[in-house]
Scaffold this motif. Structure first.
Motif, short mmCIF file in Angstrom:
data_model
loop_
_atom_site.label_atom_id
_atom_site.label_comp_id
_atom_site.label_asym_id
_atom_site.label_seq_id
_atom_site.Cartn_x
_atom_site.Cartn_y
_atom_site.Cartn_z
N ASN A 149 0.82 -1.20 0.00
CA ASN A 149 0.00 0.00 0.00
C ASN A 149 0.86 1.25 0.00
N SER B 40 0.89 4.02 -3.03
CA SER B 40 0.51 5.39 -2.66
C SER B 40 1.52 6.40 -3.19
N PRO C 55 0.33 6.94 -7.54
CA PRO C 55 -1.11 6.85 -7.71
C PRO C 55 -1.56 6.63 -9.15
N ALA D 43 -2.75 2.90 -10.80
CA ALA D 43 -4.10 2.32 -10.77
C ALA D 43 -4.78 2.40 -12.13
N GLU E 41 5.98 4.64 -10.99
CA GLU E 41 5.06 3.55 -11.33
C GLU E 41 5.81 2.25 -11.62
N THR F 290 -4.53 -1.47 -5.55
CA THR F 290 -4.28 -0.09 -5.96
C THR F 290 -5.37 0.91 -5.60
N ALA G 65 -7.81 3.35 -3.47
CA ALA G 65 -7.50 4.17 -2.29
C ALA G 65 -7.87 3.46 -1.00
#
Length: 529
Positions: A241, A245, A248, A251, A304, A341, A343
């Protein structure tokens, strides 16, 4: 996390017997006066660890559950295709324990018993209407327990209650097995001839806990996608996680990752079908998609790429020791969003709740204070011995004739499939070098316990039963893919899209070269080349 329980329950029901038609309108439900009398006579019966507090004889066509609210309300409309006696007992092995156990006793008993595991932080009782219905309809006396607390999305139940953690970790399912055997003998007048257990996800952890800690509880056990290395797994949830984070944008690029993997590797197994039969054969590195500069919709930024590599590579301590393997390539669009992925991902919820309540016991703890080396060692010290069930020494179980089937979907985004492969190898080396007692089946394209693009509907209980009773080890189990997996689960009309054999590892299904690639008959289980 209640969704986790439902998904795990789905995994238990794959291949379950069809729903029987409800009683015609106005028809009197079928009932046996003798069975009803024997059922009612169990009220108040003293058990080794508690008391039978409630019974309910339910005739064919009757509702499986009392009116429920919340998560359990989803099962209010389910009815029973067979008459049975529902027995609820409360167990108090310690002053701080209150374990609820339900045993479902069909009139037409096959002489055998089946225990069902839980999901997430909960036992299997909340989903009993879904999970016990099918085996009971096949004649099994079936049992489930809340392992000491109601179904929940938080780990707060363990705060300041070490005995309740033990009830959840291993004691609840063990006492459920003993309780069910007592109740079965009292109701039928004889012992169960065989006892089996099936659990997926946390239920798979439950299953392997029974194998390693309580080898005499069950004769045969099925462990699906087992979260057996629970302390390392929960640690990896927080690490994953934190990694996503920091990136972002990943995702929105899961489809890009998946399309690239399939373009590169889908045909390696001889069939182009959107499923990798053995992802280990696919050599893919996310750096292949790294943008030449900055970021864009059709390439990955440096952050990423880093996050994706963490997910594929797995989680390590600073000294290089691997805690948890990474996820297999090819499953990026099968649960990664929900589990990893998003939130409010499932991994974020489970990991944070575990460290806040089970490990630190601090309501104010949050993941900004997380350090992988420190927090993992603390978790291992405080709860590892209670909740982890990955001990490969299962000789006490195998020596008495116990049989174990492990299965895992290659597209699992919750528990990395490689963890089951590592466990299987360790068990073979330590406890079953001749391969007489343990089998592993990897399911291509299957998500966590259920769903995914690959065939994911199968029933291993008949194979386990034959193995235990007749010594015939399963080598090939047919799996089915439906056009709507959830409709098929509920035994509503659904079209068969594809069948494929699941093969005893290390064999995999190979296309014979002729006939439909959607027909399992045209595939053969073959070993590594």
């Amino acid at each position: 996390m209640l969704r986790i329980m439902f998904v795990a329950s789905c995994g238990l029901l794959l291949g379950a017997v069809p729903n029987a038609a409800p009683s015609p309108a106005g028809a009197a439900p079928e009932a046996s006066s003798d069975a009803m009398a024997r059922c009612n006579a169990l009220v108040g019966r003293k058990l080794a660890s508690g008391t039978v507090e409630k019974v309910n004889y339910i005739a064919k066509g009757g509702k499986l559950v009392d009116q429920q609210t919340g998560f359990a309300a989803a099962f209010n409309g389910l009815t029973t295709p067979v008459p049975f006696c529902k027995v609820r007992a409360h167990l108090h092995p310690t002053p701080d324990s209150d374990i609820t156990v339900e045993t479902w006793l069909p009139d037409a008993w096959n002489g055998k018993m089946l225990g069902i595991g839980g999901g997430g932080f909960s036992g299997g009782l909340a989903t009993a209407a879904l999970t016990l219905r099918a085996p009971m309809s096949s004649g099994y006396a079936a049992v489930a327990t809340d392992v000491g607390h109601p179904a929940t999305e938080t780990g707060e139940w363990a705060y300041g209650h070490p005995e309740r953690l033990i009830d959840y970790g291993y004691r609840g399912n063990h006492l459920a097995a003993l309780t069910a055997k007592e109740v079965i003998r009292a109701f039928y007048g004889k012992r169960a001839e065989r006892a089996y257990f099936h659990g997926c996800s946390n239920g798979g952890r439950d299953a392997l806990m029974e194998v390693s800690r309580f080898p005499t509880d069950y004769d045969g056990i099925i462990a699906g996608a087992p979260a057996m290395s629970f302390t390392p797994l929960l640690t990896s949830f927080v690490v994953n996680n934190l990694a996503v984070s920091r990136a972002p944008g990943l995702a929105a690029k899961l489809s890009l990752l998946n399309a690239t993997v399939l373009k590169k590797c889908d045909g390696l197994d001889g069939v182009t079908d959107g499923v990798l039969d053995n992802p280990r054969q696919c050599a893919f590195d996310p750096t292949e998609l790294q943008c030449k500069a900055g970021s864009g919709p059709n390439c990955l930024s440096a952050d990423e790429v880093s996050a994706a590599r963490t997910l594929y590579r797995g989680v390590r301590l600073s000294n290089g020791r691997q805690l948890m393997p990474g996820f297999a390539v090819g499953g990026e669009t099968t649960g990664w969003s929900d589990w990893i992925t998003a939130a409010k991902s499932q991994q974020n919820g489970l990991g944070s709740e575990a460290f806040r309540w089970l490990v630190h016991g601090d309501p104010k703890w949050d993941k900004t204070r997380f350090d992988v080396d420190r927090d993992y060692r603390l978790a291992e010290q405080r709860v590892g011995g209670i909740i982890d069930s990955d001990n490969p020494d299962v000789r006490a179980f195998t020596r008495r004739g116990g049989k174990l089937i492990v299965y895992h979907g290659w597209n699992d985004a919750a528990v990395p499939p490689e963890n089951s492969l590592e466990y299987y190898d360790a068990v073979r080396r330590r406890s079953d070098p001749g391969g007489r007692s343990v089998r592993l089946f990897m399911a291509p394209g299957m998500s966590h316990c259920f769903g995914g693009p690959g065939p994911n509907s199968f029933d291993m209980l008949p194979d386990l039963d034959r193995w235990v009773e007749h010594g015939t080890a399963p080598e090939r189990i047919i799996a089915t893919k439906f056009d709507n997996d959830f409709l098929a689960l509920l035994r509503m009309p659904a079209k068969v899209v594809r069948t494929r054999p699941l093969c005893a590892w290390p064999k995999t299904a190979r296309y014979n070269g002729s006939g439909s690639t959607d027909d399992a008959a045209n595939f053969t289980c073959k070993g590594p080349q």
